[in-house]
Design an enzyme around this catalytic site. Structure first.
Site, PDB file in Angstrom:
ATOM      1  N   ASN A  15      17.096  60.949  26.207  1.00  0.00           N
ATOM      2  CA  ASN A  15      17.585  60.212  27.366  1.00  0.00           C
ATOM      3  C   ASN A  15      16.401  60.023  28.296  1.00  0.00           C
ATOM      4  O   ASN A  15      16.019  60.929  29.035  1.00  0.00           O
ATOM      5  CB  ASN A  15      18.714  60.989  28.048  1.00  0.00           C
ATOM      6  CG  ASN A  15      19.289  60.258  29.248  1.00  0.00           C
ATOM      7  OD1 ASN A  15      18.817  59.201  29.639  1.00  0.00           O
ATOM      8  ND2 ASN A  15      20.307  60.838  29.853  1.00  0.00           N
ATOM      9  N   ARG A  94      19.838  57.296  24.264  1.00  0.00           N
ATOM     10  CA  ARG A  94      20.760  56.777  25.278  1.00  0.00           C
ATOM     11  C   ARG A  94      20.091  55.562  25.922  1.00  0.00           C
ATOM     12  O   ARG A  94      19.013  55.670  26.507  1.00  0.00           O
ATOM     13  CB  ARG A  94      21.050  57.827  26.352  1.00  0.00           C
ATOM     14  CG  ARG A  94      22.003  57.295  27.420  1.00  0.00           C
ATOM     15  CD  ARG A  94      21.990  58.154  28.657  1.00  0.00           C
ATOM     16  NE  ARG A  94      22.900  57.616  29.685  1.00  0.00           N
ATOM     17  CZ  ARG A  94      22.683  57.721  30.979  1.00  0.00           C
ATOM     18  NH1 ARG A  94      21.603  58.318  31.433  1.00  0.00           N
ATOM     19  NH2 ARG A  94      23.538  57.228  31.842  1.00  0.00           N
ATOM     20  N   HIS A 183      28.401  54.989  32.067  1.00  0.00           N
ATOM     21  CA  HIS A 183      29.022  56.268  31.687  1.00  0.00           C
ATOM     22  C   HIS A 183      29.987  56.094  30.515  1.00  0.00           C
ATOM     23  O   HIS A 183      30.914  56.892  30.334  1.00  0.00           O
ATOM     24  CB  HIS A 183      29.778  56.911  32.865  1.00  0.00           C
ATOM     25  CG  HIS A 183      28.901  57.338  33.992  1.00  0.00           C
ATOM     26  ND1 HIS A 183      29.262  57.174  35.315  1.00  0.00           N
ATOM     27  CD2 HIS A 183      27.677  57.905  34.017  1.00  0.00           C
ATOM     28  CE1 HIS A 183      28.305  57.628  36.107  1.00  0.00           C
ATOM     29  NE2 HIS A 183      27.324  58.087  35.329  1.00  0.00           N
ATOM     30  N   ARG A 244      23.740  56.994  46.160  1.00  0.00           N
ATOM     31  CA  ARG A 244      24.105  55.576  46.130  1.00  0.00           C
ATOM     32  C   ARG A 244      25.307  55.331  47.037  1.00  0.00           C
ATOM     33  O   ARG A 244      26.230  56.137  47.096  1.00  0.00           O
ATOM     34  CB  ARG A 244      24.435  55.133  44.709  1.00  0.00           C
ATOM     35  CG  ARG A 244      23.291  55.280  43.724  1.00  0.00           C
ATOM     36  CD  ARG A 244      23.717  54.838  42.330  1.00  0.00           C
ATOM     37  NE  ARG A 244      22.774  55.318  41.338  1.00  0.00           N
ATOM     38  CZ  ARG A 244      23.125  55.753  40.125  1.00  0.00           C
ATOM     39  NH1 ARG A 244      24.401  55.754  39.777  1.00  0.00           N
ATOM     40  NH2 ARG A 244      22.208  56.168  39.275  1.00  0.00           N
ATOM     41  N   GLU A 389      28.125  63.928  26.329  1.00  0.00           N
ATOM     42  CA  GLU A 389      27.587  62.636  25.942  1.00  0.00           C
ATOM     43  C   GLU A 389      26.581  62.761  24.807  1.00  0.00           C
ATOM     44  O   GLU A 389      26.483  61.879  23.945  1.00  0.00           O
ATOM     45  CB  GLU A 389      26.937  61.971  27.155  1.00  0.00           C
ATOM     46  CG  GLU A 389      27.915  61.652  28.278  1.00  0.00           C
ATOM     47  CD  GLU A 389      27.225  61.221  29.552  1.00  0.00           C
ATOM     48  OE1 GLU A 389      26.937  60.016  29.686  1.00  0.00           O
ATOM     49  OE2 GLU A 389      26.969  62.085  30.410  1.00  0.00           O
TER      50      GLU A 389
END
Length: 404
Positions: A15, A94, A183, A244, A389
């Site tokens: 990732n 990913r 996601h 964010r 994940e």
């Protein structure tokens, strides 16, 4: 979940971020980490690799200003030193943004690289880092097939009424300006695991999944497919997150540029790096720090938590429109799995959905513990489900490459 491959094998999962590289070797039959770690501060004056192997944590200091290629070279040496390379069957990457090109995981070739490059214009920081990780891994693992697993792929089942913006249609046709969502691997995984936990057929179940970490998103999952999600063209849209802002009035851009002389880069930094929990609390983007401060009486910390929970509850409630009925609300991600405070606040605001909180079960469901947190008299259930994940990426990579 995908079908498990027949033979024992391991997949290296990468990732790649703009200045970091998260990695793990996953046993695809169990989902367990053989080794896992993080290369961070890449390109900085003090990069390092921190990893865990057989319960022991180790740090390797890298030379100053070294980037992803050097980190992967060091990782290759680390894998060989521990004799972990013999069982590797693939490298799974990913990839954050697949645009409309990719609706499922794919074996990486030159055409896939071209598609990822095109999608990278929609998320340049993530996309270019993903491409850098792929090229470095291809150079270091020449004999291993490489597979791209896309954060956006799970959401490609959304209908156009959910994914289009009310902008001139030409922007969508010519430039792909639309909502994509992220996601996806997490929402896919926890929906499947929740269906198993509740003994429900995934193809006849309605779930709302809340992935809550430094980045946050909610997904409406109908009969195993994503029908709406809160993130959009980029991961900025939707909920209040760690740094964010989530949803804002687009008119803010004009105000910031004309009245405060902000540049485009300053606006991007403001909305992505300085807002959210950090911006409101003026303390931290870490939910644990904010919860501790709120308990101690810090009013801005309380406000940050209350805003976070209110926006989340409001988004969850909105997804009853596409679903109509709800079998379970799923909490996952670092905050979703560990914060009983956040879960309790959200469920209190959603009592009209027929979810009654079991306070003790909510308190017990922490630190990776899956389980029901709704009371027995609830008409809809609430579940804490740890995400994995990396296992999804490893399974896809193993399944795609096992016939090669």
């Amino acid at each position: 979940m995908p079908t498990l491959p027949n033979n024992p094998n391991h997949v290296l999962v990468l990732n790649c971020g703009s200045s970091s590289l998260k990695f793990a070797i996953i046993d695809v039959n169990t989902g367990n980490d053989i080794i896992s770690g993080l290369a961070e501060r890449l390109g900085d004056d003090a990069p390092s690799i921190k990893y865990k192997f057989k319960g022991e944590k180790t740090t390797i200091k890298l030379a100053a200003n070294q980037a992803h290629a050097h980190a992967i070279d060091t990782l290759v040496d680390l894998i060989k030193d521990h004799n972990l390379d013999e069982q590797l069957v693939a490298v799974g990457h990913r990839v954050v943004h697949g645009g409309e090109h990719f609706t499922q995981s794919v074996l990486i070739d030159e055409h896939v690289i071209a598609g990822i490059k095109q999608a990278a214009t929609l998320a340049p920081l993530h996309g270019h880092a993903n491409l850098l990780g792929i090229s470095s891994a291809q150079a270091s693992f020449k004999n291993l097939p490489q597979v791209a697993v896309f954060d956006t792929a799970f959401h490609q089942t959304m209908d156009e009424v959910a994914y289009l913006y009310a902008l001139p249609y030409q922007l969508y046709k010519d430039f792909g300006v639309r909502r994509y969502g992220f996601h996806g691997t997490s929402h896919f995984y926890v929906a499947g695991q929740t269906a198993k936990l509740l003994a429900l057929p995934i193809e006849n179940s309605n779930f709302i999944s809340a992935h809550l970490g430094n980045g946050c998103s909610v997904c409406a999952i109908k009969n195993g497919k994503s029908v709406d999600t809160s993130m959009g063209l980029t991961p900025l849209e939707g909920l209040v997150m760690g740094t964010r802002c989530g949803d804002i009035d687009p008119g803010l851009f004009n105000f910031l540029t004309t009245q405060l002389n902000y540049t485009a880069q300053q606006i991007d930094d403001l909305l992505n790096q300085k807002s959210g929990l950090l911006g409101i609390s003026e303390l931290s983007n870490d939910c644990r720090t904010i919860e501790e401060a709120a308990i101690a009486g810090n009013s801005q910390a309380m406000l940050a938590l209350n805003m976070f929970c209110y926006r989340l509850a409001k988004q969850i409630a909105a997804y009853m429109v596409p679903l109509q009925k709800l079998d379970a609300l799923i909490f996952t991600g670092g905050i979703g799995e560990n914060s009983d405070i956040i879960r309790g606040k959200v469920l209190t605001q959603l009592a009209f959905l027929g979810i009654n909180l079991d306070p003790q079960a909510n308190l017990d469901a922490r630190f990776g513990q899956a389980g029901l947190i709704s009371a027995a008299n609830s008409t809809s259930k609430a579940v804490v489900m740890p995400t994995n994940e990396e296992w999804v990426i490893a399974l896809d990579a193993a399944n795609i490459t096992k016939e090669l």
